[in-house]
Design a protein around this motif. Structure first.
Motif, short mmCIF file in Angstrom:
data_model
loop_
_atom_site.label_atom_id
_atom_site.label_comp_id
_atom_site.label_asym_id
_atom_site.label_seq_id
_atom_site.Cartn_x
_atom_site.Cartn_y
_atom_site.Cartn_z
N GLN A 71 0.82 -1.22 0.00
CA GLN A 71 0.00 0.00 0.00
C GLN A 71 0.84 1.26 0.00
O GLN A 71 0.74 2.10 -0.88
N ASN A 72 1.71 1.38 1.03
CA ASN A 72 2.56 2.58 1.12
C ASN A 72 3.75 2.47 0.18
O ASN A 72 4.88 2.46 0.60
N LYS A 73 3.46 2.37 -1.07
CA LYS A 73 4.47 2.29 -2.12
C LYS A 73 5.89 2.69 -1.69
O LYS A 73 6.31 3.82 -1.88
N GLU A 74 6.63 1.73 -1.12
CA GLU A 74 8.00 1.95 -0.65
C GLU A 74 8.10 3.01 0.44
O GLU A 74 9.15 3.58 0.68
N SER A 75 7.02 3.32 1.10
CA SER A 75 7.04 4.32 2.16
C SER A 75 7.40 3.67 3.48
O SER A 75 7.92 2.58 3.53
N PHE A 76 7.07 4.33 4.56
CA PHE A 76 7.41 3.79 5.86
C PHE A 76 6.34 2.98 6.56
O PHE A 76 5.21 3.41 6.68
N CYS A 77 6.73 1.80 6.99
CA CYS A 77 5.90 0.91 7.76
C CYS A 77 6.82 0.51 8.91
O CYS A 77 7.66 -0.36 8.73
N ARG A 78 6.70 1.17 10.01
CA ARG A 78 7.61 0.90 11.12
C ARG A 78 7.80 -0.57 11.47
O ARG A 78 8.86 -0.99 11.91
N ASP A 79 6.78 -1.38 11.27
CA ASP A 79 6.88 -2.80 11.64
C ASP A 79 7.92 -3.55 10.81
O ASP A 79 8.33 -4.64 11.18
N VAL A 80 8.34 -3.00 9.67
CA VAL A 80 9.33 -3.71 8.87
C VAL A 80 10.75 -3.53 9.42
O VAL A 80 11.62 -4.35 9.19
N LEU A 81 10.96 -2.44 10.15
CA LEU A 81 12.29 -2.18 10.72
C LEU A 81 12.88 -3.35 11.48
O LEU A 81 14.01 -3.78 11.17
N PRO A 82 12.20 -3.90 12.48
CA PRO A 82 12.77 -5.04 13.21
C PRO A 82 13.07 -6.23 12.31
O PRO A 82 14.04 -6.96 12.54
N VAL A 83 12.24 -6.41 11.29
CA VAL A 83 12.46 -7.53 10.38
C VAL A 83 13.72 -7.29 9.57
O VAL A 83 14.55 -8.19 9.39
N TYR A 84 13.87 -6.06 9.09
CA TYR A 84 15.06 -5.71 8.31
C TYR A 84 16.31 -5.85 9.18
O TYR A 84 17.33 -6.37 8.74
N GLU A 85 16.21 -5.36 10.40
CA GLU A 85 17.36 -5.42 11.30
C GLU A 85 17.78 -6.84 11.62
O GLU A 85 18.97 -7.16 11.66
N SER A 86 16.79 -7.71 11.83
CA SER A 86 17.14 -9.10 12.14
C SER A 86 17.78 -9.73 10.91
O SER A 86 18.66 -10.58 11.02
N LYS A 87 17.34 -9.30 9.75
CA LYS A 87 17.91 -9.84 8.51
C LYS A 87 19.36 -9.41 8.38
O LYS A 87 20.22 -10.19 7.99
N ILE A 88 19.63 -8.16 8.72
CA ILE A 88 20.99 -7.66 8.65
C ILE A 88 21.86 -8.44 9.61
O ILE A 88 22.99 -8.83 9.29
N ALA A 89 21.34 -8.71 10.80
CA ALA A 89 22.10 -9.46 11.80
C ALA A 89 22.39 -10.85 11.27
O ALA A 89 23.48 -11.41 11.45
N GLU A 90 21.39 -11.42 10.60
CA GLU A 90 21.54 -12.77 10.05
C GLU A 90 22.63 -12.75 8.99
O GLU A 90 23.45 -13.67 8.91
N LEU A 91 22.64 -11.71 8.16
CA LEU A 91 23.65 -11.60 7.11
C LEU A 91 25.04 -11.47 7.72
O LEU A 91 26.00 -12.07 7.24
N ASP A 92 25.14 -10.69 8.80
CA ASP A 92 26.43 -10.51 9.46
C ASP A 92 26.94 -11.86 9.94
O ASP A 92 28.13 -12.17 9.83
N GLU A 93 26.01 -12.65 10.46
CA GLU A 93 26.38 -13.98 10.95
C GLU A 93 26.89 -14.85 9.81
O GLU A 93 27.91 -15.53 9.93
N GLN A 94 26.17 -14.84 8.69
CA GLN A 94 26.57 -15.63 7.54
C GLN A 94 27.94 -15.19 7.04
O GLN A 94 28.78 -16.01 6.67
#
Length: 136
Positions: A71-94
């Motif tokens: 809906q928010n065409k690439e806009s802000f959805c605060r709930d995605v932040l934690p998901v993105y951050e955990s993904k970054i952490a996962e990438l760092d681990e890999q």
DNA sequence: CTTCTGACA
DNA sequence: TGTCAGAA
């Protein structure tokens, strides 16, 4: 449009399209004959699903912020932040694990070039972990 | 011919 | 995810 056309226009297999539905990423309606009927928006929806899948997110994670992102065409959805951050952490681990594998191989290459003998196959902790998050 | 569901030498 | 079967 029916599943065949959507598959053709998105480059996604019929199998995957049905799988996305199982994972609740898309909800086509059923026609009288039982065939799935997709709205014309399904094309962009499937494309964004492919995008996040390629980013390495699980279908479960995508299901969480898909609507918001859609809906928010690439806009802000605060709930995605934690998901993105955990993904970054996962990438760092890999990256950390891959670095270990890399140095291990590098050491072996040097040993061979220097005709030097080194320790036998020592397993690298967690290196075999593919970090899968999928499967309902 | 197209789609559906279920299943796996 | 592919792919095949049996049915609609």
């Amino acid at each position: 449009m029916k599943i065949g056309e959507l598959a053709h226009r998105t480059g996604v297999s019929l199998r995957s399209l049905r799988y996305y539905e199982q994972q609740k990423l898309i909800s086509p309606i059923r026609a009288d004959n039982g065939y799935r009927e997709y709205s014309p928006f399904a094309v962009e929806q499937v494309e964004t699903i492919k995008f996040y899948l390629n980013m390495g997110f699980s279908t479960e994670q995508i299901g969480g912020f898909l609507n918001c992102v859609l809906q928010n065409k690439e806009s802000f959805c605060r709930d995605v932040l934690p998901v993105y951050e955990s993904k970054i952490a996962e990438l760092d681990e890999q990256i950390r694990l891959l670095g270990r594998i890399r140095s291990n191989l590098h050491e072996r290459v040097q040993a061979i070039l220097e005709e030097r003998r080194i320790s036998p196959g020592i397993p690298i902790e967690g290196a075999m972990d593919d970090g899968n998050h999928d499967d309902r």
